[in-house]
Design a protein around this motif. Structure first.
Motif, PDB file in Angstrom:
ATOM      1  N   ASN A  97      72.860  57.754 -14.050  1.00 19.45           N
ATOM      2  CA  ASN A  97      73.269  58.945 -14.795  1.00 19.45           C
ATOM      3  C   ASN A  97      74.756  58.891 -15.088  1.00 19.45           C
ATOM      4  O   ASN A  97      75.567  58.852 -14.164  1.00 19.45           O
ATOM      5  N   SER A 113      77.785  60.896 -16.366  1.00 20.92           N
ATOM      6  CA  SER A 113      78.169  62.294 -16.529  1.00 20.92           C
ATOM      7  C   SER A 113      79.642  62.363 -16.882  1.00 20.92           C
ATOM      8  O   SER A 113      80.317  61.353 -16.997  1.00 20.92           O
ATOM      9  N   GLU A 143      68.471  62.571 -25.242  1.00 19.42           N
ATOM     10  CA  GLU A 143      68.925  63.257 -24.027  1.00 19.42           C
ATOM     11  C   GLU A 143      69.152  64.747 -24.286  1.00 19.42           C
ATOM     12  O   GLU A 143      68.844  65.576 -23.433  1.00 19.42           O
ATOM     13  N   LEU A 182      65.841  66.471 -24.313  1.00 16.72           N
ATOM     14  CA  LEU A 182      65.296  66.592 -22.955  1.00 16.72           C
ATOM     15  C   LEU A 182      65.999  67.684 -22.146  1.00 16.72           C
ATOM     16  O   LEU A 182      65.406  68.273 -21.242  1.00 16.72           O
ATOM     17  N   ASN A 183      67.250  67.927 -22.461  1.00 17.18           N
ATOM     18  CA  ASN A 183      68.073  68.880 -21.703  1.00 17.18           C
ATOM     19  C   ASN A 183      68.604  69.984 -22.613  1.00 17.18           C
ATOM     20  O   ASN A 183      69.744  70.415 -22.468  1.00 17.18           O
ATOM     21  N   ASP A 197      68.120  73.119 -22.823  1.00 19.22           N
ATOM     22  CA  ASP A 197      68.569  74.363 -22.196  1.00 19.22           C
ATOM     23  C   ASP A 197      70.033  74.246 -21.763  1.00 19.22           C
ATOM     24  O   ASP A 197      70.826  75.162 -21.992  1.00 19.22           O
ATOM     25  N   LYS A 198      70.417  73.136 -21.187  1.00 23.40           N
ATOM     26  CA  LYS A 198      71.816  72.930 -20.797  1.00 23.40           C
ATOM     27  C   LYS A 198      72.704  72.828 -22.039  1.00 23.40           C
ATOM     28  O   LYS A 198      73.828  73.325 -22.044  1.00 23.40           O
ATOM     29  N   GLU A 243      76.584  73.492 -21.194  1.00 24.31           N
ATOM     30  CA  GLU A 243      76.863  72.826 -19.936  1.00 24.31           C
ATOM     31  C   GLU A 243      77.009  71.332 -20.215  1.00 24.31           C
ATOM     32  O   GLU A 243      76.501  70.822 -21.201  1.00 24.31           O
ATOM     33  N   LEU A 260      76.196  67.512 -20.040  1.00 24.63           N
ATOM     34  CA  LEU A 260      74.931  66.804 -19.942  1.00 24.63           C
ATOM     35  C   LEU A 260      75.138  65.485 -19.221  1.00 24.63           C
ATOM     36  O   LEU A 260      76.220  64.911 -19.239  1.00 24.63           O
ATOM     37  N   LYS A 261      74.075  65.016 -18.619  1.00 23.38           N
ATOM     38  CA  LYS A 261      74.109  63.669 -18.085  1.00 23.38           C
ATOM     39  C   LYS A 261      73.274  62.805 -19.024  1.00 23.38           C
ATOM     40  O   LYS A 261      72.294  63.265 -19.624  1.00 23.38           O
ATOM     41  N   TYR A 262      73.691  61.602 -19.176  1.00 23.12           N
ATOM     42  CA  TYR A 262      72.978  60.635 -20.010  1.00 23.12           C
ATOM     43  C   TYR A 262      72.370  59.610 -19.076  1.00 23.12           C
ATOM     44  O   TYR A 262      73.067  58.997 -18.264  1.00 23.12           O
ATOM     45  N   THR A 263      71.044  59.448 -19.163  1.00 28.46           N
ATOM     46  CA  THR A 263      70.314  58.627 -18.208  1.00 28.46           C
ATOM     47  C   THR A 263      69.950  57.281 -18.821  1.00 28.46           C
ATOM     48  O   THR A 263      69.297  57.214 -19.864  1.00 28.46           O
TER      49      THR A 263
END
Length: 176
Positions: free
Chosen positions: A76, A78, A115, A118-119, A121-122, A127, A129-132
């Motif tokens: 991840n 971040s 990403e 997938l996220n 809501d964040k 907020e 995000l983290k990139y996976t």
């Protein structure tokens, strides 16, 4: 006394060299000459017949001295500001983060809009995000034909996703 080159600049140069050695030689790297605001370069895909396709990808290069993969083979990334993710999301063409492992000289990618979806809501609440990155499927290497095919499939999914979603909605509307 003489000026000194910063470790960050040395890492950036090393990551660019590794990245450029991992993509096919016939792909075109287009440099961003203005200050970096989250896009380091563009790639134009060229097909096996060396025909220019017009398929563009925006690239943000990141590097780590060594990627510390989880037991599941993920990493991840971040610390990317919300404003940068928002900027990437606004582009009509796909933006990919490429993460270079300086120790192993390997290169991995993550499509930004995937990403964000997938996220979402964040993303909506601004907020970070983290990139996976997934070690087993996000590695790219011009000597590994399968990795290039996977990358191109991911690129086309990202490139045509909005058009596909629109066609689905049109189809649903016509069925009502």
């Amino acid at each position: 006394m003489l000026p000194k080159r910063t470790p960050q600049h040395i890492s950036e140069t090393a990551s660019f060299k590794i990245f450029s050695n991992k993509i096919p030689d016939n792909w075109i790297i287009r440099y961003v000459t203005e200050r970096d605001y989250g896009i380091d370069l563009y790639i134009e895909l060229v097909n096996k017949d060396n025909e220019l396709t017009g398929d563009l990808i925006l690239i943000q290069l990141k590097s780590k001295k060594e990627i510390k993969w989880t037991k599941k083979g993920t990493y991840n990334l971040s610390g990317i500001q919300f404003s940068t993710s928002n900027y990437w999301y606004s582009f009509p063409i796909p933006v990919f983060i490429f993460l270079v492992d300086l120790k192993t000289k390997e290169c991995y990618y993550d499509p930004v809009k995937h990403e964000i979806r997938l996220n979402f809501d964040k993303f909506l609440y601004q907020e970070s995000l983290k990139y996976t990155f997934i070690k087993s499927i996000s590695k790219i290497d011009k000597t590994d034909e399968f990795s290039l095919i996977v990358f191109q499939v991911v690129y086309y999914i990202e490139s045509y996703r909005e058009r596909f979603d629109n066609e689905i909605e049109i189809g649903r509307a016509s069925c009502r």
